[in-house]
Design a protein around this motif. Structure first.
Motif, PDB file in Angstrom:
ATOM      1  N   GLY A 141      34.124  40.555  38.849  1.00  0.00           N
ATOM      2  CA  GLY A 141      34.336  39.405  39.726  1.00  0.00           C
ATOM      3  C   GLY A 141      33.210  39.220  40.719  1.00  0.00           C
ATOM      4  O   GLY A 141      32.779  38.092  40.993  1.00  0.00           O
ATOM      5  N   THR A 142      32.697  40.329  41.238  1.00  0.00           N
ATOM      6  CA  THR A 142      31.583  40.265  42.176  1.00  0.00           C
ATOM      7  C   THR A 142      30.319  39.785  41.466  1.00  0.00           C
ATOM      8  O   THR A 142      29.583  38.937  41.988  1.00  0.00           O
ATOM      9  CB  THR A 142      31.352  41.637  42.839  1.00  0.00           C
ATOM     10  OG1 THR A 142      32.559  42.053  43.479  1.00  0.00           O
ATOM     11  CG2 THR A 142      30.238  41.573  43.867  1.00  0.00           C
ATOM     12  N   TRP A 143      30.069  40.304  40.268  1.00  0.00           N
ATOM     13  CA  TRP A 143      28.910  39.857  39.498  1.00  0.00           C
ATOM     14  C   TRP A 143      28.986  38.358  39.235  1.00  0.00           C
ATOM     15  O   TRP A 143      27.990  37.641  39.382  1.00  0.00           O
ATOM     16  CB  TRP A 143      28.811  40.618  38.171  1.00  0.00           C
ATOM     17  CG  TRP A 143      28.053  41.894  38.306  1.00  0.00           C
ATOM     18  CD1 TRP A 143      28.577  43.146  38.389  1.00  0.00           C
ATOM     19  CD2 TRP A 143      26.636  42.056  38.380  1.00  0.00           C
ATOM     20  NE1 TRP A 143      27.560  44.073  38.510  1.00  0.00           N
ATOM     21  CE2 TRP A 143      26.362  43.435  38.502  1.00  0.00           C
ATOM     22  CE3 TRP A 143      25.568  41.170  38.347  1.00  0.00           C
ATOM     23  CZ2 TRP A 143      25.069  43.933  38.609  1.00  0.00           C
ATOM     24  CZ3 TRP A 143      24.276  41.666  38.443  1.00  0.00           C
ATOM     25  CH2 TRP A 143      24.041  43.033  38.570  1.00  0.00           C
ATOM     26  N   ILE A 144      30.153  37.867  38.849  1.00  0.00           N
ATOM     27  CA  ILE A 144      30.320  36.435  38.572  1.00  0.00           C
ATOM     28  C   ILE A 144      30.105  35.621  39.839  1.00  0.00           C
ATOM     29  O   ILE A 144      29.358  34.636  39.838  1.00  0.00           O
ATOM     30  CB  ILE A 144      31.708  36.161  37.952  1.00  0.00           C
ATOM     31  CG1 ILE A 144      31.779  36.764  36.551  1.00  0.00           C
ATOM     32  CG2 ILE A 144      31.997  34.654  37.920  1.00  0.00           C
ATOM     33  CD1 ILE A 144      33.181  36.777  35.951  1.00  0.00           C
ATOM     34  N   GLY A 145      30.738  36.037  40.934  1.00  0.00           N
ATOM     35  CA  GLY A 145      30.619  35.308  42.196  1.00  0.00           C
ATOM     36  C   GLY A 145      29.197  35.282  42.730  1.00  0.00           C
ATOM     37  O   GLY A 145      28.696  34.221  43.142  1.00  0.00           O
ATOM     38  N   VAL A 146      28.539  36.426  42.728  1.00  0.00           N
ATOM     39  CA  VAL A 146      27.157  36.489  43.212  1.00  0.00           C
ATOM     40  C   VAL A 146      26.253  35.635  42.327  1.00  0.00           C
ATOM     41  O   VAL A 146      25.412  34.883  42.832  1.00  0.00           O
ATOM     42  CB  VAL A 146      26.661  37.955  43.289  1.00  0.00           C
ATOM     43  CG1 VAL A 146      25.168  38.017  43.581  1.00  0.00           C
ATOM     44  CG2 VAL A 146      27.442  38.732  44.347  1.00  0.00           C
ATOM     45  N   THR A 147      26.445  35.733  41.025  1.00  0.00           N
ATOM     46  CA  THR A 147      25.634  34.925  40.103  1.00  0.00           C
ATOM     47  C   THR A 147      25.816  33.438  40.385  1.00  0.00           C
ATOM     48  O   THR A 147      24.830  32.687  40.451  1.00  0.00           O
ATOM     49  CB  THR A 147      25.994  35.243  38.638  1.00  0.00           C
ATOM     50  OG1 THR A 147      25.725  36.622  38.387  1.00  0.00           O
ATOM     51  CG2 THR A 147      25.191  34.388  37.663  1.00  0.00           C
ATOM     52  N   LEU A 148      27.050  32.993  40.560  1.00  0.00           N
ATOM     53  CA  LEU A 148      27.303  31.572  40.827  1.00  0.00           C
ATOM     54  C   LEU A 148      26.696  31.108  42.145  1.00  0.00           C
ATOM     55  O   LEU A 148      26.119  30.017  42.214  1.00  0.00           O
ATOM     56  CB  LEU A 148      28.802  31.287  40.794  1.00  0.00           C
ATOM     57  CG  LEU A 148      29.451  31.347  39.416  1.00  0.00           C
ATOM     58  CD1 LEU A 148      30.973  31.238  39.522  1.00  0.00           C
ATOM     59  CD2 LEU A 148      28.893  30.265  38.503  1.00  0.00           C
ATOM     60  N   ILE A 149      26.797  31.932  43.180  1.00  0.00           N
ATOM     61  CA  ILE A 149      26.232  31.561  44.485  1.00  0.00           C
ATOM     62  C   ILE A 149      24.711  31.469  44.407  1.00  0.00           C
ATOM     63  O   ILE A 149      24.109  30.502  44.876  1.00  0.00           O
ATOM     64  CB  ILE A 149      26.674  32.560  45.572  1.00  0.00           C
ATOM     65  CG1 ILE A 149      28.157  32.361  45.872  1.00  0.00           C
ATOM     66  CG2 ILE A 149      25.831  32.413  46.847  1.00  0.00           C
ATOM     67  CD1 ILE A 149      28.769  33.441  46.739  1.00  0.00           C
ATOM     68  N   VAL A 150      24.093  32.474  43.810  1.00  0.00           N
ATOM     69  CA  VAL A 150      22.630  32.480  43.712  1.00  0.00           C
ATOM     70  C   VAL A 150      22.151  31.366  42.783  1.00  0.00           C
ATOM     71  O   VAL A 150      21.154  30.693  43.063  1.00  0.00           O
ATOM     72  CB  VAL A 150      22.116  33.870  43.270  1.00  0.00           C
ATOM     73  CG1 VAL A 150      20.622  33.864  43.050  1.00  0.00           C
ATOM     74  CG2 VAL A 150      22.505  34.929  44.309  1.00  0.00           C
ATOM     75  N   TRP A 151      22.878  31.114  41.696  1.00  0.00           N
ATOM     76  CA  TRP A 151      22.543  30.026  40.788  1.00  0.00           C
ATOM     77  C   TRP A 151      22.633  28.681  41.511  1.00  0.00           C
ATOM     78  O   TRP A 151      21.747  27.834  41.363  1.00  0.00           O
ATOM     79  CB  TRP A 151      23.472  30.068  39.581  1.00  0.00           C
ATOM     80  CG  TRP A 151      23.363  28.879  38.683  1.00  0.00           C
ATOM     81  CD1 TRP A 151      22.396  28.621  37.768  1.00  0.00           C
ATOM     82  CD2 TRP A 151      24.281  27.780  38.626  1.00  0.00           C
ATOM     83  NE1 TRP A 151      22.647  27.425  37.137  1.00  0.00           N
ATOM     84  CE2 TRP A 151      23.791  26.896  37.643  1.00  0.00           C
ATOM     85  CE3 TRP A 151      25.454  27.469  39.300  1.00  0.00           C
ATOM     86  CZ2 TRP A 151      24.445  25.713  37.338  1.00  0.00           C
ATOM     87  CZ3 TRP A 151      26.109  26.291  38.992  1.00  0.00           C
ATOM     88  CH2 TRP A 151      25.606  25.432  38.018  1.00  0.00           C
ATOM     89  N   ALA A 152      23.700  28.472  42.287  1.00  0.00           N
ATOM     90  CA  ALA A 152      23.866  27.216  43.031  1.00  0.00           C
ATOM     91  C   ALA A 152      22.718  27.015  44.021  1.00  0.00           C
ATOM     92  O   ALA A 152      22.211  25.902  44.183  1.00  0.00           O
ATOM     93  CB  ALA A 152      25.217  27.197  43.751  1.00  0.00           C
ATOM     94  N   ALA A 153      22.291  28.089  44.667  1.00  0.00           N
ATOM     95  CA  ALA A 153      21.149  27.993  45.579  1.00  0.00           C
ATOM     96  C   ALA A 153      19.885  27.627  44.796  1.00  0.00           C
ATOM     97  O   ALA A 153      19.048  26.871  45.287  1.00  0.00           O
ATOM     98  CB  ALA A 153      20.947  29.309  46.321  1.00  0.00           C
ATOM     99  N   GLY A 154      19.780  28.149  43.587  1.00  0.00           N
ATOM    100  CA  GLY A 154      18.645  27.797  42.731  1.00  0.00           C
ATOM    101  C   GLY A 154      18.655  26.326  42.361  1.00  0.00           C
ATOM    102  O   GLY A 154      17.602  25.677  42.311  1.00  0.00           O
ATOM    103  N   ILE A 155      19.836  25.787  42.119  1.00  0.00           N
ATOM    104  CA  ILE A 155      19.967  24.352  41.827  1.00  0.00           C
ATOM    105  C   ILE A 155      19.540  23.546  43.051  1.00  0.00           C
ATOM    106  O   ILE A 155      18.790  22.577  42.940  1.00  0.00           O
ATOM    107  CB  ILE A 155      21.416  23.992  41.423  1.00  0.00           C
ATOM    108  CG1 ILE A 155      21.808  24.686  40.120  1.00  0.00           C
ATOM    109  CG2 ILE A 155      21.605  22.478  41.322  1.00  0.00           C
ATOM    110  CD1 ILE A 155      21.018  24.264  38.912  1.00  0.00           C
ATOM    111  N   ALA A 156      20.017  23.952  44.226  1.00  0.00           N
ATOM    112  CA  ALA A 156      19.630  23.266  45.465  1.00  0.00           C
ATOM    113  C   ALA A 156      18.114  23.360  45.666  1.00  0.00           C
ATOM    114  O   ALA A 156      17.466  22.380  46.047  1.00  0.00           O
ATOM    115  CB  ALA A 156      20.370  23.872  46.655  1.00  0.00           C
ATOM    116  N   PHE A 157      17.543  24.527  45.400  1.00  0.00           N
ATOM    117  CA  PHE A 157      16.096  24.713  45.499  1.00  0.00           C
ATOM    118  C   PHE A 157      15.376  23.742  44.571  1.00  0.00           C
ATOM    119  O   PHE A 157      14.394  23.118  44.950  1.00  0.00           O
ATOM    120  CB  PHE A 157      15.727  26.166  45.155  1.00  0.00           C
ATOM    121  CG  PHE A 157      14.332  26.331  44.630  1.00  0.00           C
ATOM    122  CD1 PHE A 157      13.245  26.194  45.458  1.00  0.00           C
ATOM    123  CD2 PHE A 157      14.119  26.610  43.284  1.00  0.00           C
ATOM    124  CE1 PHE A 157      11.947  26.329  44.963  1.00  0.00           C
ATOM    125  CE2 PHE A 157      12.839  26.753  42.792  1.00  0.00           C
ATOM    126  CZ  PHE A 157      11.748  26.604  43.634  1.00  0.00           C
TER     127      PHE A 157
END
Length: 123
Positions: free
Chosen positions: A96-112
């Motif tokens: 769950g932590t791996w999924i959550g961290v991946t989604l948060i960092v991925w979303a920041a990458g999209i914003a970037f």
């Protein structure tokens, strides 16, 4: 400042913010300040290289593949960072932590990607 340096600086800022937010949200994601800097630099280098590879090889009209590929590459970048940085400085535990961290960092990458003005590499 060259376009590449500006792009890397914006990416590093987005990654630093995303990793900090993820560490704050998830008890099973631990990161120490000194290693935080190392992790941000390493993760940013990995994702900039991987992003360049994906952008130059994926058909720009294959948006669905780009989104899925972005998630996979974010996860890959996190896994490699987790393998390189000692567990005492950077550790993600639990699916769950791996999924959550991946989604948060991925979303920041999209914003970037939305604020990054560097043109994609030439095909």
């Amino acid at each position: 400042m060259t376009a590449l340096l500006k792009s890397v600086a914006i990416s590093a800022a987005a990654n630093a913010a995303a990793l900090a937010v993820a560490a704050w949200l998830f008890d099973r994601f631990n990161i120490r300040f000194g290693w935080f800097v190392v992790a941000v630099v390493l993760f940013t280098a990995l994702t900039v290289v991987l992003r360049g590879v994906v952008v130059s090889t994926v058909n720009r009209f294959a948006r669905g593949y780009t989104i899925a590929g972005g998630l996979v590459l974010t996860l890959l970048g996190l896994v490699l960072t987790d393998l390189v940085v000692p567990a005492s400085g950077f550790a993600i535990d639990g699916v769950g932590t791996w999924i959550g961290v991946t989604l948060i960092v991925w979303a920041a990458g999209i914003a970037f990607g939305e604020v990054d003005s560097a043109p994609p590499p030439k095909r």
